[in-house]
Design an enzyme around this catalytic site. Structure first.
Site, PDB file in Angstrom:
ATOM      1  N   HIS A  96      59.885  52.120  31.834  1.00 59.72           N
ATOM      2  CA  HIS A  96      60.918  53.148  31.905  1.00 59.72           C
ATOM      3  C   HIS A  96      62.250  52.409  31.897  1.00 59.72           C
ATOM      4  CE1 HIS A  96      63.319  56.468  33.309  1.00 59.72           C
ATOM      5  NE2 HIS A  96      62.280  57.275  33.264  1.00 59.72           N
ATOM      6  N   ARG A 145      70.634  60.225  30.861  1.00 61.19           N
ATOM      7  CA  ARG A 145      71.023  59.776  29.513  1.00 61.19           C
ATOM      8  C   ARG A 145      71.044  60.963  28.564  1.00 61.19           C
ATOM      9  NH1 ARG A 145      67.181  56.885  27.454  1.00 61.19           N
ATOM     10  NH2 ARG A 145      65.778  57.006  29.218  1.00 61.19           N
TER      11      ARG A 145
END
Ligand code: FAD
Length: 573
Positions: free
Chosen positions: A239, A261
């Site tokens: 991740h 994000r």
């Protein structure tokens, strides 16, 4: 040799995550007369990764979505390495399982104003299909499953650690499992007609990792030692944004969610420059593997932050907006002394999930009669990459199937005699560190996590992998020579750590050998010296097993039983 306390049961389930608990409930429902035992290293309902699920559960429910679409996303996300029968089972049974979770077990998932289940977007999917309860989906699922297990009189062995899979006397089947009662430090043999391996994998051998601390790849190591085959072991998912809270805190490595994000957050290097545009036109919204590699490249190029990562910046989206939209993440950062809404927060890629695991069939049987497997201990469902949201669907779908299959099997079997030579040999090997002077176990752990991070991590080369192989070999020898001293066996954390490390090193060796063998780059496996994915039509997966003391690896062709590369099963309307 003293007699070993022995327990007899019809079905023994190792692990109490989504896979283990669903298996217990399904087996009980299929045949309430069976004696079912769940043995777990932690406390039932409080350990493992299913409880940590934040994002949610993938299932094709909404109008316009379909099982076929979910299937194609899974196969393409997995870069055509998945076993297609397994992937089809996952997507086609996911709806049944989510309905059970809601209607039979009492989970509350978030809903739309019209009363339908809310489904959110997750990376790599062509439809919003992730069912969730806020960002604490796993707690809802595990709490409801655990309550139902408690209510049904299913036997529990908590703080019992599975040590070894024990064959029958003729070596042809599984007859039981050697366990360690972690509270007393005494061994117990559990004889069972069927055993489920559901200990949940978990790449905790990496310096930065997300899974729960109770996971040390025990199931995979036991399977290797029992002569079984693992597949896709080179496929470890990172991740991109784990919290970098400094050394010595378990908060380091925990996930800072992808939604930041997605909402427009920036990644900056140690020089406070945005860099994702050098790597992908989607910038920060590129997929997990690409963002992880980009951060890794910046770190390696000497542009790291003070603690060795990158920064995530959210303040340009408006601090109040960030606090409202990402309450959980703002609080998590604040717990570690960081102000996500106003300031930069250091992040680093973190090892999250192992796509690889035990070779198994869609009814959860394995090559060893009597042994079944489900959840993160298994390989083949996700291929080279797992879609976010397909993990908990995998453990619950296959956990339920395993329960049904085992109930059927156990009803017609009798208990088999255990191979007691295996039992005694395993006890001797696991007691060995108690008879040796205490060594520096922490130093071995640190060396392991550095080696896997640096040499078998996000970007690999033949040179780094060979270096990793040598280090792992040396660490295994060091570990076998050092002990934990003549300590109390009760609640001995040091002894448990020694055993954890032994399993982690064994499985790290399998990851390394598989990564050496795959001379191309697919999904989560990236070779700097072989950056191309190779021919899709000639796709193969790695299969590894232990022969004597050595790992033996072969490449097996992927069977495109439902769809071939370049084709689709979606029907144009
Ligand atoms: C932080 C985080 C967030 C995640 N978010 C998502 C998400 O949003 N969506 C998604 O789909 N997936 C997510 N995942 C992945 C998901 O959690 C797993 O795919 C899945 O839940 C694993 O289920 P399992 O039952 O196989 O294993 P687990 O739930 O990990 O359970 C394993 C069990 O085995 C026990 N055990 C281990 N070793 C032994 C032993 N030797 N003897 C006895 N018992 C043992 C453990 O104590 C535990 O009870 C996330 C994972 C993490 C770490």
């Amino acid at each position: 040799m003293n007699t070993i306390p022995t327990i007899e049961t019809d079905i023994l389930i190792l692990g109490s995550g989504g896979a283990g608990l669903f298996a217990a409930l399904h087996a009980h429902q299929a045949n309430p007369n069976l004696h079912i035992t769940i043995a777990v290293k932690g406390l039932l309902g409080k350990c493992g990764c299913t409880r940590m699920v934040q994002g949610g559960y993938n299932v094709a429910l909404a109008e316009g979505d379909s099982v076929e679409r979910h299937f194609m996303d899974t196969i393409e996300g997995g870069k055509w390495l998945s076993d297609q029968e397994l992937a089809w089972t996952l997507v086609s049974k996911a709806e049944e399982r989510i309905r059970e979770l809601e209607n039979e077990l009492g989970c509350f998932f978030d809903r739309n104003p019209d009363g339908t289940i809310h489904q959110k977007a997750f990376a790599g999917q062509t439809f919003d299909r992730t069912v969730h309860k806020g960002d604490l989906t796993g707690i809802e699922i595990i709490n409801r499953l655990a309550e139902q297990v408690w209510a049904r009189g299913i036997h529990r062995l908590e703080e019992y650690r599975a040590i070894e899979l024990i064959h029958s006397k003729d070596g042809k089947s599984l007859a039981g499992v050697l366990m360690l009662d972690m509270q007393t430090g005494q061994f117990t043999l559990v004889r069972s007609k069927a055993v489920l391996l559901a200990t949940g994998g978990g790449p905790t051998m990496y310096k930065y990792h997300t899974p729960s601390g109770d996971k040390s790849c025990d199931g995979l190591a036991m399977a290797l030692r029992a002569g079984l085959t693992l597949r896709d072991m080179e496929m470890v998912q990172f991740h991109p944004t784990g919290l970098l809270a400094g050394p010595g805190t378990r908060m380091t490595g925990t996930v800072i969610e992808e939604g930041l994000r997605g909402a427009g957050g920036y990644l900056l290097n140690g020089n406070r420059e945005r860099f994702m545009n050098h790597y992908d036109s989607r910038n920060e919204r590129a997929t997990r593997d690409i963002v992880s590699r980009a951060i890794n490249s910046e770190i390696r190029a000497g542009r790291a932050t003070p603690n060795g990562g990158a920064y995530i910046q959210m303040s340009h989206l408006g601090p109040q907006n960030v606090r409202e939209q990402f309450k959980g993440m703002v609080e998590r950062c604040a717990d570690s002394g960081f102000d996500l809404a106003n300031d930069l927060v250091e992040v680093v890629p973190t090892a999250h999930y192992m796509m690889g695991g035990l070779v198994f069939k869609s009814d959860c049987s394995t090559d060893l009669p009597g042994l079944y497997a489900a959840g993160e201990d298994t390989g083949g469902v996700h291929g080279a990459n797992r879609l976010g949201g397909n993990g908990v669907a995998n453990s619950t779908v296959f956990g339920g199937i395993a329960g049904d299959t085992m109930a059927h099997w156990a009803a017609k079997q009798s208990l088999l005699e255990c191979n007691m030579d295996e039992v005694h040999a395993s006890i001797q090997a696991h007691e060995a560190p108690l008879n040796k002077a205490a060594g520096d176990i922490e130093a071995v752990r640190d060396a392991l996590s550095e080696c896997m991070w640096d040499d078998v991590g996000i970007s690999r080369t033949k040179e780094s992998l060979l270096r990793g192989r040598n280090t792992l070999h040396r660490l295994e020898e060091v570990l076998l020579q050092i002990g934990v001293g003549d300590i109390q066996r009760e609640y001995s954390v040091t002894w448990q750590d020694w055993m954890n490390l032994q399993n982690l090193i064994q499985v790290s060796k399998a990851i390394t050998e598989a990564a050496i063998s795959r001379e191309n780059s697919r999904g989560s496996h990236y070779r700097e010296d072989f950056p191309e994915p190779g021919s899709m039509e000639d796709s193969y997966y790695t299969a590894i097993n232990l022969q004597g003391q050595s790992l033996s690896i072969e490449n097996r062709s992927v069977q495109f039983t439902l769809v071939k590369p370049g084709e689709t099963i979606l029907v144009e309307t």
